[in-house]
Design a protein around this motif. Structure first.
Motif, PDB file in Angstrom:
ATOM      1  N   TYR A 129      -0.224 -14.122   9.363  1.00 42.22           N
ATOM      2  CA  TYR A 129       0.937 -13.726   8.562  1.00 42.22           C
ATOM      3  C   TYR A 129       1.512 -14.880   7.746  1.00 42.22           C
ATOM      4  O   TYR A 129       1.619 -14.781   6.524  1.00 42.22           O
ATOM      5  N   LYS A 154       1.055  -3.805   1.308  1.00 45.66           N
ATOM      6  CA  LYS A 154       1.859  -4.752   2.091  1.00 45.66           C
ATOM      7  C   LYS A 154       2.036  -4.228   3.510  1.00 45.66           C
ATOM      8  O   LYS A 154       2.076  -3.023   3.738  1.00 45.66           O
ATOM      9  N   PRO A 155       2.164  -5.135   4.483  1.00 41.68           N
ATOM     10  CA  PRO A 155       2.378  -4.689   5.858  1.00 41.68           C
ATOM     11  C   PRO A 155       3.781  -4.131   6.026  1.00 41.68           C
ATOM     12  O   PRO A 155       4.702  -4.483   5.273  1.00 41.68           O
TER      13      PRO A 155
END
Length: 76
Positions: free
Chosen positions: A56, A70-71
């Motif tokens: 991340y 996008k997460p």
């Protein structure tokens, strides 16, 4: 010459990883016109405890403006 690296938590079987790689190759062939011989796919398992530090923070967070997906999570 697409090269795709998939990073995910451990726990998938070798068959699941092979199926994922096959589907990625098919998607690249369909959407990018790549030939099978020009595509490579790597799968790297990253422990959940290491995810924020190894994936991340160095790869996702600095690239938010380039991510097409996008997460749904962020640093806690």
């Amino acid at each position: 010459m697409p090269h795709v690296v998939v990073k995910l938590w451990p726990g998938r079987s070798e068959q699941q990883k092979a199926d994922l790689a096959r589907d990625i190759v098919a998607a690249l062939q369909k959407n990018c016109g790549s030939t099978e011989d020009s595509i490579s796919v790597a799968i790297e398992e990253v422990a959940s405890a290491e995810w924020m530090q190894q994936v991340y923070k160095p790869e996702i967070a600095p690239a938010m403006d380039r991510l097409y997906k996008k997460p749904g999570y962020g640093p806690s």
